[in-house]
Write an enzyme that holds these catalytic residues in place. Structure first.
Site, PDB file in Angstrom:
ATOM      1  N   ALA A 140       0.784  -1.232   0.000  1.00 33.87           N
ATOM      2  CA  ALA A 140       0.000   0.000   0.000  1.00 33.87           C
ATOM      3  C   ALA A 140       0.817   1.284   0.000  1.00 33.87           C
ATOM      4  O   ALA A 140       0.389   2.295  -0.565  1.00 33.87           O
ATOM      5  CB  ALA A 140      -0.921   0.005   1.222  1.00 33.87           C
ATOM      6  N   ALA A 141       1.963   1.290   0.677  1.00 29.42           N
ATOM      7  CA  ALA A 141       2.703   2.542   0.862  1.00 29.42           C
ATOM      8  C   ALA A 141       3.225   3.085  -0.474  1.00 29.42           C
ATOM      9  O   ALA A 141       3.524   2.284  -1.373  1.00 29.42           O
ATOM     10  CB  ALA A 141       3.861   2.304   1.830  1.00 29.42           C
ATOM     11  N   PRO A 142       3.299   4.423  -0.607  1.00 30.28           N
ATOM     12  CA  PRO A 142       3.085   5.442   0.420  1.00 30.28           C
ATOM     13  C   PRO A 142       1.632   5.813   0.676  1.00 30.28           C
ATOM     14  O   PRO A 142       1.371   6.731   1.450  1.00 30.28           O
ATOM     15  CB  PRO A 142       3.865   6.639  -0.122  1.00 30.28           C
ATOM     16  CG  PRO A 142       3.788   6.483  -1.597  1.00 30.28           C
ATOM     17  CD  PRO A 142       3.824   4.998  -1.867  1.00 30.28           C
ATOM     18  N   CYS A 172       1.824   0.151 -12.475  1.00 32.90           N
ATOM     19  CA  CYS A 172       2.083   1.360 -13.269  1.00 32.90           C
ATOM     20  C   CYS A 172       3.097   1.024 -14.369  1.00 32.90           C
ATOM     21  O   CYS A 172       4.044   1.769 -14.612  1.00 32.90           O
ATOM     22  CB  CYS A 172       2.573   2.514 -12.398  1.00 32.90           C
ATOM     23  SG  CYS A 172       4.088   2.178 -11.470  1.00 32.90           S
TER      24      CYS A 172
END
Length: 437
Positions: free
Chosen positions: A265-267, A386
C-alpha cells in the site's frame, strides 16, 4: 560558480554512483541546505530530470564529438558535458554562453586541467548539434527510437515485440518528459469547484481530470514548493496524487463500512483515496514491506483526518495466516511492485536501465495468489500496476484465472501514453476480479 548548476551536478553524480532515485536525491539535497533561499529548486529539478531524460540522446551525440568517445571520458567530466549539452539543446531560455561558461567553471573546480577540453567539446556541440544525424530509421529502427526518445534499447525492443513498431513509437513519444505537459495533479476531498477557484485565484492554470472527476491538474512555474504550503493542503482538502492512480482507487468502488485490505500500500495514495470514498467509515488494513513507507502513509492519514486506516509491516510474498486476518475482506487491492515503465516520463531514471518485468513476474504472481485467499465470497480482488509490460499485467491475470476458477474477470484496462493523443495517460493497468458467491 552558479550554485544551481553545481547542485544539479552533485545530484546527478549521486544518482549515478549510488543508484539513488532522482526525486529522493533532489529532496535530500534541498532539505539539507540552511541557505535554501539562495537556490532555485525549479531550475535544479529541470536540470536533473532533463539530463536523465535525455541521457541516451546526449551520450550518442557526445560520442560523435569526442575523439576517444565517451567511454574514454572521466565520469565527472562526462556529467558536466551532459549538463552543458542539455542546456544548449533543450533549454531555450539559457544563452549558449551561459551553458558553456558554467560548465567550464564546474570543471575548473572539480576536474582542473580539463576545462579546455570541456570548452572545446561544448563549442563543437554548439556548432554541430543540428548536423549530426540520428541512426537510420529503416535499417535499425530500434536504435533510431532509442536515441530519438532517449530510452534504453532493451525497453524499446520490449515495446516493439509486444506492441509493434508504430505503437511503440507513439508510447515512447508519450513518455518523453519534454513532450508531456508539465504539471501536478491533486485529489480533492469535498467541493472540486471551490478548490479550482482557490488555485485559479492564486495564479495556477487549472483543469479538471477526465479519468477521475475528483482530480484537478495545476500548472505553474514553482508549483512543487507552494502546493504543500497552500491552505487546502494544510487543511487536508487536497492530496498530491496522479489521476491514473486515483482512477484505480475509484474503480475499486469501496463502500462505507467495508473491510478493505490494501497490499503493497505505501506510500498510500490509493489507500487514502479509498478511505475518502468510504467517508472514513469501515476499516482499511494497509500492508507494506517497509515500515518507513508506512510511516508516510500514517502521517498523511493524520493530515486528512482519516482514522480507519491501520498499517501492518509484512512480506506479501509469504502466505497470510489467520492470526493476522481473522475474517476475509470485502475488497482486496494488490498494487503490485512493478517495473514502472508506464511512468518513465515522471521517473526518468527508469528509462536508463533494462526492464525488470521478467524478474518481477514470480513475485507478482505470488503476491496476487496470497492476497486472493483473503477475499470473501462475492468480494472483489483488484490487481494494478504502473507498467505497460504485458508480462506483468495481462499475462499475470490470465495465469491467475487459469489456476483459480473461483474468480471471474469483471473489468480490465491498460492505459497507454500514446503521444499527443487527447486520451494519452501514464501507463497504468487495472483488473477487477470477482470471487464467486
Amino acid at each position: 560558480m552558479d550554485r544551481n548548476r553545481e547542485a544539479a551536478y552533485k545530484i546527478l553524480l549521486k544518482i549515478d554512483k549510488e543508484g539513488s532515485f532522482s526525486n529522493l536525491a533532489i529532496k535530500e539535497f534541498l532539505s539539507d541546505k540552511k541557505d535554501i533561499d539562495h537556490f532555485s529548486a525549479p531550475l535544479i529539478r529541470r536540470l536533473v530530470y532533463g539530463v536523465l531524460e535525455k541521457r541516451f540522446s546526449i551520450d550518442y551525440f557526445l560520442d560523435k564529438l569526442i575523439n576517444k568517445g565517451i567511454k574514454g571520458t572521466k565520469p565527472e567530466v562526462l556529467e558536466i558535458l551532459r549538463l552543458g549539452a542539455y542546456q544548449l539543446s533543450y533549454m531555450d531560455n539559457v544563452p549558449d554562453y551561459a551553458a558553456i561558461h558554467s560548465s567550464v567553471d564546474l570543471t575548473k573546480k572539480y576536474k582542473r586541467g580539463l576545462d579546455g577540453f570541456v570548452n572545446g567539446v561544448l563549442r563543437n556541440w554548439q556548432r554541430k548539434k543540428d548536423s549530426i544525424l540520428l541512426p537510420d530509421k529503416d535499417t535499425d529502427h530500434q536504435k533510431y527510437l532509442s536515441i530519438k526518445y532517449s530510452c534504453h534499447p532493451d525497453i524499446v525492443s520490449l515495446l516493439i515485440d509486444q506492441r509493434g513498431h508504430k505503437e511503440a513509437e507513439l508510447i515512447l513519444q508519450g513518455l518523453d518528459g519534454d513532450e508531456r505537459k508539465k504539471g501536478i495533479s491533486l485529489r480533492v476531498k469535498g467541493s472540486v469547484e471551490a478548490i479550482i477557484d482557490y488555485y485559479s485565484s492564486d495564479g495556477y492554470e487549472v483543469s479538471l481530470g477526465s479519468l477521475s472527476r475528483r482530480v484537478i491538474h495545476l500548472k505553474k512555474d514553482d508549483y512543487q514548493d507552494s502546493i504543500t504550503d497552500s491552505l487546502p493542503y494544510r487543511d487536508g482538502l487536497v492530496s498530491i496524487q496522479s489521476e491514473e492512480s486515483c482512477w484505480i482507487a475509484d474503480l475499486c468502488e469501496p463502500n462505507p463500512g467495508d473491510r478493505v485490505l490494501d497490499v503493497c500500500a505505501a506510500p498510500g495514495g490509493k489507500t487514502l483515496a479509498m478511505a475518502e470514498v468510504m467517508n472514513n467509515s469501515g476499516e482499511i488494513i494497509a500492508t507494506d514491506l517497509y515500515e518507513h513507507r508506512l510511516n508516510l502513509l500514517e502521517k498523511n492519514a493524520k493530515r486528512l483526518g482519516i482514522n480507519i486506516v491501520h498499517t501492518m509491516c509484512m512480506d506479501a510474498t509469504k502466505p497470510f495466516n489467520g492470526n493476522e486476518f481473522v475474517e476475509p475482506f470485502d475488497l482486496v487491492l494488490v498494487d503490485a511492485p512493478c517495473s514502472g515503465l508506464g511512468v518513465m516520463g515522471k521517473k526518468p531514471e527508469i528509462r536508463l536501465r533494462k526492464p525488470e518485468g521478467e524478474a518481477l513476474v514470480p513475485i507478482q504472481r505470488c503476491i496476487l495468489e496470497n492476497a486472493s485467499e483473503m477475499v470473501k465470497k462475492g468480494g472483489l480482488l483488484v490487481y494494478s500496476t504502473c507498467t505497460i509490460d504485458k508480462r506483468e499485467n495481462e499475462d499475470i491475470v490470465k495465469n491467475f484465472l487459469s489456476e483459480n476458477k473461483g474468480f471471474q474477470l469483471e473489468y480490465e484496462k491498460q492505459l497507454l501514453p500514446l503521444g499527443e493523443d487527447e486520451d494519452s495517460y501514464d501507463g497504468f493497468y487495472l483488473a477487477r476480479l470477482r470471487k464467486n458467491k
